[in-house]
Design a protein around this motif. Structure first.
Motif, PDB file in Angstrom:
ATOM      1  N   HIS A 376       0.809  -1.225   0.000  1.00  0.00           N
ATOM      2  CA  HIS A 376       0.000   0.000   0.000  1.00  0.00           C
ATOM      3  C   HIS A 376       0.838   1.270   0.000  1.00  0.00           C
ATOM      4  CE1 HIS A 376      -2.884  -2.743   2.444  1.00  0.00           C
ATOM      5  NE2 HIS A 376      -2.663  -3.187   1.223  1.00  0.00           N
ATOM      6  N   ARG A 377       2.096   1.164  -0.405  1.00  0.00           N
ATOM      7  CA  ARG A 377       2.844   2.413  -0.562  1.00  0.00           C
ATOM      8  C   ARG A 377       3.820   2.352  -1.721  1.00  0.00           C
ATOM      9  NH1 ARG A 377       3.114   1.275   4.816  1.00  0.00           N
ATOM     10  NH2 ARG A 377       1.668   2.980   4.679  1.00  0.00           N
ATOM     11  N   PHE A 378       4.137   3.548  -2.237  1.00  0.00           N
ATOM     12  CA  PHE A 378       5.120   3.613  -3.309  1.00  0.00           C
ATOM     13  C   PHE A 378       6.479   3.350  -2.703  1.00  0.00           C
ATOM     14  CE2 PHE A 378       1.757   6.242  -5.125  1.00  0.00           C
ATOM     15  CZ  PHE A 378       1.642   5.614  -6.360  1.00  0.00           C
ATOM     16  N   ASN A 379       7.216   2.485  -3.415  1.00  0.00           N
ATOM     17  CA  ASN A 379       8.475   2.061  -2.866  1.00  0.00           C
ATOM     18  C   ASN A 379       9.587   2.641  -3.700  1.00  0.00           C
ATOM     19  OD1 ASN A 379       9.828   0.463  -1.036  1.00  0.00           O
ATOM     20  ND2 ASN A 379       8.375  -1.191  -1.376  1.00  0.00           N
ATOM     21  N   PHE A 380      10.239   3.690  -3.226  1.00  0.00           N
ATOM     22  CA  PHE A 380      11.374   4.187  -3.999  1.00  0.00           C
ATOM     23  C   PHE A 380      12.556   3.270  -3.725  1.00  0.00           C
ATOM     24  CE2 PHE A 380      15.231   6.513  -4.736  1.00  0.00           C
ATOM     25  CZ  PHE A 380      15.003   6.915  -6.040  1.00  0.00           C
ATOM     26  N   THR A 381      13.246   2.884  -4.784  1.00  0.00           N
ATOM     27  CA  THR A 381      14.414   2.030  -4.617  1.00  0.00           C
ATOM     28  C   THR A 381      15.545   2.610  -5.455  1.00  0.00           C
ATOM     29  OG1 THR A 381      15.351  -0.152  -5.031  1.00  0.00           O
ATOM     30  CG2 THR A 381      13.522   0.505  -6.446  1.00  0.00           C
ATOM     31  N   THR A 382      16.781   2.347  -5.056  1.00  0.00           N
ATOM     32  CA  THR A 382      17.905   2.830  -5.861  1.00  0.00           C
ATOM     33  C   THR A 382      18.460   1.733  -6.762  1.00  0.00           C
ATOM     34  OG1 THR A 382      19.314   2.380  -3.960  1.00  0.00           O
ATOM     35  CG2 THR A 382      18.589   4.670  -4.285  1.00  0.00           C
ATOM     36  N   LEU A 383      17.829   0.561  -6.737  1.00  0.00           N
ATOM     37  CA  LEU A 383      18.161  -0.474  -7.717  1.00  0.00           C
ATOM     38  C   LEU A 383      16.836  -0.892  -8.339  1.00  0.00           C
ATOM     39  CD1 LEU A 383      20.340  -2.350  -8.984  1.00  0.00           C
ATOM     40  CD2 LEU A 383      19.579  -4.060  -7.341  1.00  0.00           C
ATOM     41  N   ALA A 384      16.535  -0.299  -9.482  1.00  0.00           N
ATOM     42  CA  ALA A 384      15.212  -0.487 -10.072  1.00  0.00           C
ATOM     43  C   ALA A 384      15.323  -1.363 -11.310  1.00  0.00           C
ATOM     44  CB  ALA A 384      14.626   0.869 -10.450  1.00  0.00           C
ATOM     45  N   THR A 385      14.231  -2.034 -11.620  1.00  0.00           N
ATOM     46  CA  THR A 385      14.247  -2.845 -12.826  1.00  0.00           C
ATOM     47  C   THR A 385      13.145  -2.432 -13.790  1.00  0.00           C
ATOM     48  OG1 THR A 385      14.151  -5.062 -13.741  1.00  0.00           O
ATOM     49  CG2 THR A 385      12.896  -4.701 -11.726  1.00  0.00           C
ATOM     50  N   GLU A 386      13.531  -2.371 -15.047  1.00  0.00           N
ATOM     51  CA  GLU A 386      12.560  -2.058 -16.095  1.00  0.00           C
ATOM     52  C   GLU A 386      12.197  -3.367 -16.785  1.00  0.00           C
ATOM     53  OE1 GLU A 386      14.314  -0.131 -19.482  1.00  0.00           O
ATOM     54  OE2 GLU A 386      12.443  -0.198 -20.601  1.00  0.00           O
ATOM     55  N   PRO A 387      10.999  -3.870 -16.546  1.00  0.00           N
ATOM     56  CA  PRO A 387      10.645  -5.129 -17.188  1.00  0.00           C
ATOM     57  C   PRO A 387      10.274  -4.915 -18.653  1.00  0.00           C
ATOM     58  CG  PRO A 387       9.287  -4.695 -15.243  1.00  0.00           C
ATOM     59  CD  PRO A 387       9.956  -3.416 -15.620  1.00  0.00           C
ATOM     60  N   ASN A 388      10.450  -5.944 -19.434  1.00  0.00           N
ATOM     61  CA  ASN A 388       9.960  -5.974 -20.807  1.00  0.00           C
ATOM     62  C   ASN A 388       8.439  -5.836 -20.710  1.00  0.00           C
ATOM     63  OD1 ASN A 388       8.795  -7.154 -23.179  1.00  0.00           O
ATOM     64  ND2 ASN A 388      10.724  -8.216 -23.590  1.00  0.00           N
ATOM     65  N   VAL A 389       7.872  -4.786 -21.293  1.00  0.00           N
ATOM     66  CA  VAL A 389       6.450  -4.490 -21.092  1.00  0.00           C
ATOM     67  C   VAL A 389       5.575  -5.638 -21.600  1.00  0.00           C
ATOM     68  CG1 VAL A 389       4.551  -2.929 -21.685  1.00  0.00           C
ATOM     69  CG2 VAL A 389       6.817  -1.999 -21.216  1.00  0.00           C
ATOM     70  N   TRP A 390       5.946  -6.194 -22.741  1.00  0.00           N
ATOM     71  CA  TRP A 390       5.110  -7.264 -23.301  1.00  0.00           C
ATOM     72  C   TRP A 390       5.343  -8.583 -22.592  1.00  0.00           C
ATOM     73  CZ3 TRP A 390       0.949  -7.347 -26.294  1.00  0.00           C
ATOM     74  CH2 TRP A 390       0.473  -8.619 -26.666  1.00  0.00           C
ATOM     75  N   GLY A 391       6.606  -8.892 -22.242  1.00  0.00           N
ATOM     76  CA  GLY A 391       6.952 -10.199 -21.689  1.00  0.00           C
ATOM     77  C   GLY A 391       7.907 -10.902 -22.638  1.00  0.00           C
ATOM     78  N   THR A 399       3.517  -8.545 -16.895  1.00  0.00           N
ATOM     79  CA  THR A 399       3.630  -8.137 -18.299  1.00  0.00           C
ATOM     80  C   THR A 399       2.250  -8.130 -18.970  1.00  0.00           C
ATOM     81  OG1 THR A 399       3.910 -10.420 -18.979  1.00  0.00           O
ATOM     82  CG2 THR A 399       5.914  -9.204 -18.417  1.00  0.00           C
ATOM     83  N   VAL A 400       2.161  -7.444 -20.106  1.00  0.00           N
ATOM     84  CA  VAL A 400       0.887  -7.382 -20.840  1.00  0.00           C
ATOM     85  C   VAL A 400       0.480  -8.797 -21.270  1.00  0.00           C
ATOM     86  CG1 VAL A 400      -0.250  -6.518 -22.927  1.00  0.00           C
ATOM     87  CG2 VAL A 400       1.273  -5.011 -21.608  1.00  0.00           C
ATOM     88  N   GLU A 401       1.462  -9.548 -21.761  1.00  0.00           N
ATOM     89  CA  GLU A 401       1.190 -10.922 -22.202  1.00  0.00           C
ATOM     90  C   GLU A 401       0.552 -11.744 -21.075  1.00  0.00           C
ATOM     91  OE1 GLU A 401       4.893 -13.047 -22.635  1.00  0.00           O
ATOM     92  OE2 GLU A 401       4.165 -14.115 -24.409  1.00  0.00           O
ATOM     93  N   ARG A 402       1.122 -11.641 -19.880  1.00  0.00           N
ATOM     94  CA  ARG A 402       0.598 -12.387 -18.727  1.00  0.00           C
ATOM     95  C   ARG A 402      -0.774 -11.909 -18.317  1.00  0.00           C
ATOM     96  NH1 ARG A 402       4.618 -14.646 -14.265  1.00  0.00           N
ATOM     97  NH2 ARG A 402       5.436 -16.132 -15.753  1.00  0.00           N
ATOM     98  N   ARG A 403      -0.936 -10.587 -18.328  1.00  0.00           N
ATOM     99  CA  ARG A 403      -2.224 -10.040 -17.912  1.00  0.00           C
ATOM    100  C   ARG A 403      -3.332 -10.521 -18.837  1.00  0.00           C
ATOM    101  NH1 ARG A 403      -1.363  -5.711 -14.141  1.00  0.00           N
ATOM    102  NH2 ARG A 403       0.877  -5.576 -13.939  1.00  0.00           N
ATOM    103  N   LEU A 404      -3.035 -10.539 -20.147  1.00  0.00           N
ATOM    104  CA  LEU A 404      -4.057 -10.986 -21.087  1.00  0.00           C
ATOM    105  C   LEU A 404      -4.333 -12.482 -20.904  1.00  0.00           C
ATOM    106  CD1 LEU A 404      -2.995  -8.848 -24.182  1.00  0.00           C
ATOM    107  CD2 LEU A 404      -5.101  -8.609 -22.837  1.00  0.00           C
ATOM    108  N   ALA A 405      -3.284 -13.244 -20.608  1.00  0.00           N
ATOM    109  CA  ALA A 405      -3.487 -14.680 -20.375  1.00  0.00           C
ATOM    110  C   ALA A 405      -4.341 -14.899 -19.119  1.00  0.00           C
ATOM    111  CB  ALA A 405      -2.138 -15.381 -20.236  1.00  0.00           C
ATOM    112  N   HIS A 406      -4.072 -14.108 -18.073  1.00  0.00           N
ATOM    113  CA  HIS A 406      -4.886 -14.221 -16.849  1.00  0.00           C
ATOM    114  C   HIS A 406      -6.336 -13.850 -17.119  1.00  0.00           C
ATOM    115  CE1 HIS A 406      -1.923 -15.331 -13.959  1.00  0.00           C
ATOM    116  NE2 HIS A 406      -1.174 -14.263 -14.155  1.00  0.00           N
TER     117      HIS A 406
END
Ligand SMILES: C[S@@+](CC[C@H](N)C(=O)[O-])C[C@H]1O[C@@H](n2cnc3c(N)ncnc32)[C@H](O)[C@@H]1O
Ligand SMILES: [Zn+2]
Ligand SMILES: [Zn+2]
Length: 666
Positions: A376-391, A399-406
């Motif tokens: 329930h809170r925004f978590n600022f981190t100094t080691l962040a990861t940018e995921p592949n948006v599609w998967g 990912t979008v691919e996973r969300r659509l599968a779900h």
């Protein structure tokens, strides 16, 4: 006596077996998406369980004189659990929420396209963006196998205020194992105190091959958000190193995936970025076109603002923005004119925006990315990861691919449970003319403050709801990450019932007033003899006082209370600080009926339960709370050992949950 039994109202809660429910609710909260797959369609925070909600609805139905198909209302619909619980039992639901992301997504969840249609639309969406996705994420494994970048890890950097050296602000020595710890992983990438990264053992101390200093794998470098310069020994607050536009970021590791030798298998590799991967990740090479709204400073968003993030688009690397923008732009064409498919696609793409590349945390031991909002809170981190948006080949979280599968799974599940598509009205605004829900309508979804409900008087058989939790979950702020992309207004919502010490000064008095208005409106819409059953949890006396006063002020009296398990107690940020893991259910009826009150039969088994019983005993007085009750109440619950020392010294409003801030470490 026999005459009386026909006129005395009894609590529906007497039908519940609280202990059995607690056990079942616990199981549900540990594996939500299996128990209730539609909840994966959109993120909402602190969803209640279908187990408890469903049991309440069954209890209402048991006592109902009217037959089996009831119209249940939830004026605080949020994550839609109560709506689902009612529909799964063949009842009808009126669901309203002030937050457009919740209400619109609930509408989407109840009207998911058929799986085959969704799959076909997902393919079209992918095809339309294949070229973009390839230039964003195509790569090769070290042995030359074609692969896709699944996660790009960046470290925040800042300039030392004393010696001007560039500091790489690793939160801890362990940056990432190369294999999950539960699969035997014990080597990985480690950072020395000066920020040099090297591959080595994660089980014992090693020496940095660049600067010769020791690396302790368990070392934390940004504890309590204090950082140190290894060169000149300057030490200070992390936020001092943020520039006006936030931190600078440097790519340090990349996770790549390729399809494996057999279907469903994947090859994973984690290592330093190649030149081609650095080029693909570089902001310079991506040109987003949408500016997202400014981040309104509130209780939760302040973390972002103090770290220099002023607009919602600043929480994303440009590559991620461009891909999200491109996917959103191609949703209408991929939906091929079907509005339900369009809503599903957009909900999946906007949902993926919660994996924000400058906020998503990387779990270095289990090798996975976490949402920008945790606990329930925004978590600022100094080691962040940018995921592949599609998967990437089916890998990646959120990912979008996973969300659509779900969604496809949820659609199948719902159709199997209900046996036919649901007839849903809305989402429509709360300002429309009031009208009865036609009998063939299964669900009406309404966007707007429940101070106004869109039905005529005496429509609902029962109101089953979870009122907003005082200041505990800042739904409007948290949902801004989605609302910013959805295109409507962001920031505080008119009529929102929430105490927020940072924004418009909404206090406990206003909270009580707004709740009273909703309960009054619910009373108008409730049929004679109908019950309002709510669940609530809070550690702060003021929250309960406001709730009870509002209920009494709106003309209700208590018929009973029960105590059941609510949230997932494995929620780690809450561990050790006595979060509420129990909910109190309160059953209310209109005043001026004779009531035989219900209370739990067995004595409390834990200190939290004892606390809940104390609160519950006061709840039974709703309808006849005297002038001085709030003082007695505060005194009584402050004696509970569940509260510990927290509220003993400062029971008044404004002293709420001061311990919360300490849990949002980087
Ligand atoms: C505790 S949550 C409900 C959770 C829900 N039962 C679930 O399981 O997901 C409270 C909800 O009330 C909504 N809310 C706050 N003020 C409101 C108002 N005036 N009218 C309607 N909804 C409101 C919030 O947006 C939030 O979704
Ligand atoms: Zn320095
Ligand atoms: Zn070093």
């Amino acid at each position: 006596m026999s005459n009386e039994s026909t006129t005395i109202t009894r609590s529906v809660l007497r039908h519940l077996d609280a202990d059995a429910l607690t056990a079942a609710a616990r199981r549900e909260s540990r594996s939500r998406q299996w128990h209730l797959p539609p909840t994966s369609v959109y993120r909402w925070w602190a969803r209640r369980t279908e187990t408890v909600t469903g049991a309440i609805i069954d209890a209402v139905a048991t006592d109902s004189p009217k037959g089996d198909r009831l119209l249940i209302a939830d004026p605080f619909a949020g994550g839609g659990v109560i709506a689902l619980a009612a529909l799964l039992r063949g009842h009808r639901i009126y669901a309203q929420d002030v937050n457009p992301w919740a209400a619109c997504s609930l509408g989407t969840m109840l009207r998911l396209p058929a799986p085959s249609e969704l799959d076909a639309a997902a393919d079209r969406l992918y095809e339309a963006n294949a070229h973009h996705l390839a230039s964003a994420y195509s790569t090769t494994l070290a042995d030359g196998t074609p692969a896709a970048v699944c996660n790009t890890l960046r470290v925040a950097t800042g300039s030392c205020p004393q010696c001007q050296a560039t500091l790489r602000l690793f939160p801890a020595a362990l940056v990432s194992l190369t294999k999950r710890v539960d699969r035997g992983g014990d080597t990985g990438f480690l950072a020395c105190p000066a920020g040099h990264v090297q591959l080595g053992t994660a089980t014992k101390r090693s020496v940095c091959t660049t600067c010769g200093c020791y690396i302790r794998p368990s070392a934390r470098y940004t504890a309590r958000r204090i950082v140190k310069c290894a060169l000149c020994h300057w030490s200070g607050k992390l936020t001092e190193l943020a520039t006006d536009t936030g931190f600078k970021w440097e790519v340090v590791l990349v996770e790549r995936n390729s399809s494996g030798s057999s279907p469903g298998k994947r090859n994973r590799e984690i290592g330093p970025p190649t030149q081609a991967e650095l080029t693909a990740a570089d902001d310079e090479n991506w040109h987003p076109t949408r500016q997202l709204p400014a981040i309104a400073a509130g209780m939760e968003t302040t973390t972002l603002v103090t770290c220099g993030m002023r607009h919602w688009h600043q929480i994303y690397p440009d590559r991620q923005r461009v891909i999200l923008e491109a996917l959103l732009r191609s949703c209408p064409a991929a939906a091929d004119g079907d509005p339900h498919i369009l809503r599903a696609l957009e909900t999946a793409v906007i949902g993926a925006a919660e994996m924000a590349g400058f906020l998503s945390r990387w779990d270095p031991r289990y090798l996975k990315a976490y949402e920008a909002v945790a606990n329930h809170r925004f978590n600022f981190t100094t080691l962040a990861t940018e995921p592949n948006v599609w998967g990437a080949f089916g890998a990646g979280r959120g990912t979008v691919e996973r969300r659509l599968a779900h969604m496809a799974k949820a659609s199948t599940w719902l159709e199997e449970q209900i046996g036919r598509p649901l007839v849903v009205e809305g989402p429509r605004p709360a300002e429309v003319r009031r009208s009865a829900m036609p009998g063939m309508v299964d669900a009406r979804v309404v966007i707007g403050g429940s101070q106004r409900l869109t039905v005529p008087a005496a429509s609902f058989d029962a109101v089953v709801t979870d009122p907003p939790y005082h200041d505990d979950v800042q739904y409007a702020e948290l949902s801004d990450i989605f609302r910013a992309w959805a295109g409507g207004p962001t920031g505080s919502l008119s009529g929102d019932i929430i105490v927020n010490r940072h924004t418009d000064g909404t206090d406990t008095v206003a909270y009580r007033q707004l709740l009273t208005e909703v309960f009054l409106e619910a009373r108008r819409a409730l049929r004679p003899g109908g019950h309002l059953i709510l669940s609530f949890a809070n550690r702060h006396p003021d929250a309960w006082i406001a709730l009870f006063d509002a209920l009494q002020g709106a003309g209700y009296q208590a018929a009973g209370y029960a105590v059941v398990h609510s949230e997932n107690e494995t929620d780690h940020a809450k561990a050790g600080r006595r979060a509420c893991t129990l909910d109190i259910l309160i059953d209310l009826v209109l005043r001026q009926v004779d009531v035989e009150q219900f209370r739990p039969e067995r004595p409390p088994a834990t200190i939290e339960e004892e606390y809940c019983y104390r609160v519950g005993e006061f709840a039974l007085r709703i309808g006849r709370l005297g002038e001085e009750w709030a003082k007695d109440f505060t005194r009584a619950i402050q004696q509970s050992s569940f509260l510990g020392e927290d509220f003993r010294k400062e029971p008044e409003a404004g002293a709420i949950c001061l311990d919360r801030r300490q849990n949002s470490g980087a």
